[in-house]
Design a protein around this motif. Structure first.
Motif, PDB file in Angstrom:
ATOM      1  N   VAL A  78       8.830   4.760  -7.669  1.00 29.76           N
ATOM      2  CA  VAL A  78       8.080   4.105  -6.594  1.00 29.76           C
ATOM      3  C   VAL A  78       6.592   4.391  -6.751  1.00 29.76           C
ATOM      4  O   VAL A  78       5.757   3.488  -6.633  1.00 29.76           O
ATOM      5  N   LEU A  79       6.241   5.639  -7.045  1.00 31.78           N
ATOM      6  CA  LEU A  79       4.845   6.002  -7.257  1.00 31.78           C
ATOM      7  C   LEU A  79       4.259   5.241  -8.446  1.00 31.78           C
ATOM      8  O   LEU A  79       3.140   4.734  -8.378  1.00 31.78           O
ATOM      9  N   ALA A 135       5.238   2.352  -9.594  1.00 25.12           N
ATOM     10  CA  ALA A 135       5.094   0.946  -9.210  1.00 25.12           C
ATOM     11  C   ALA A 135       3.847   0.737  -8.361  1.00 25.12           C
ATOM     12  O   ALA A 135       3.113  -0.250  -8.543  1.00 25.12           O
ATOM     13  N   VAL A 136       3.562   1.644  -7.457  1.00 23.11           N
ATOM     14  CA  VAL A 136       2.368   1.553  -6.615  1.00 23.11           C
ATOM     15  C   VAL A 136       1.111   1.659  -7.467  1.00 23.11           C
ATOM     16  O   VAL A 136       0.161   0.875  -7.308  1.00 23.11           O
ATOM     17  N   VAL A 137       1.099   2.589  -8.396  1.00 22.22           N
ATOM     18  CA  VAL A 137      -0.061   2.773  -9.270  1.00 22.22           C
ATOM     19  C   VAL A 137      -0.273   1.518 -10.131  1.00 22.22           C
ATOM     20  O   VAL A 137      -1.399   1.029 -10.265  1.00 22.22           O
ATOM     21  N   ALA A 160       0.675  -1.529  -9.454  1.00 28.55           N
ATOM     22  CA  ALA A 160       0.226  -2.618  -8.575  1.00 28.55           C
ATOM     23  C   ALA A 160      -1.257  -2.465  -8.239  1.00 28.55           C
ATOM     24  O   ALA A 160      -2.008  -3.453  -8.222  1.00 28.55           O
ATOM     25  N   LEU A 161      -1.689  -1.255  -7.991  1.00 28.65           N
ATOM     26  CA  LEU A 161      -3.106  -1.012  -7.682  1.00 28.65           C
ATOM     27  C   LEU A 161      -3.993  -1.285  -8.878  1.00 28.65           C
ATOM     28  O   LEU A 161      -5.086  -1.844  -8.743  1.00 28.65           O
TER      29      LEU A 161
END
Length: 142
Positions: free
Chosen positions: A130-131, A133-135, A137-138
């Motif tokens: 999840v982390l 994926a967030v990175v 996406a950012l």
């Protein structure tokens, strides 16, 4: 009482660690020296050997954590001490032990709760993707 005095214990700590503890730090030697796990066990073993103290009654789980800082689950956030209780090892307690030849602290009888360290695996297996994926996406947004 006869035997080693307070100053002998303070000198032992200074020889062993290279640090002279203040009066406040002498109230909690292991915390002042930031000793946990094997380092704390080694320090107490050296103390016992130096002053001929029987550490049979010594319960490390009441005085320090089991493992070094970097290998503890949850690092860098330290888990609470066993039972939420941490008893300090003071120079006075060490002096009494050196004078009597045995560890003077009498511990309460407590039953340890089951470990919840198994929760770390799902948190890592779910949290890291999840982390990531967030990175990702950012990074793509900018």
């Amino acid at each position: 009482m006869n035997g080693p005095g307070r100053e002998d214990i303070v000198m032992f700590i200074e020889r062993r660690t290279g640090r002279r503890l203040t009066a406040l730090q002498q109230a909690d030697v292991l915390a002042a020296l930031d000793l946990d796990g094997d380092a704390a066990q080694g320090f107490m073993a050296a103390f016992a050997a130096e002053f001929a103290v029987d550490l049979t009654g010594y319960e490390p789980r009441f005085h320090h954590r089991d493992e070094g800082r970097a290998v503890r689950p949850g690092w860098p956030i330290a888990p609470p001490h066993l039972f939420g209780v941490r008893l300090p090892v003071s120079v006075s307690t060490m002096t009494q032990a050196a004078q009597t030849g045995r560890w003077p602290v009498i511990y309460p009888v407590l039953t340890a709760a089951r470990s919840r360290q198994w929760l770390n695996a799902p948190l890592i297996l779910i949290g890291l993707p999840v982390l990531a994926a967030v990175v990702i996406a950012l990074v793509r947004m900018f």
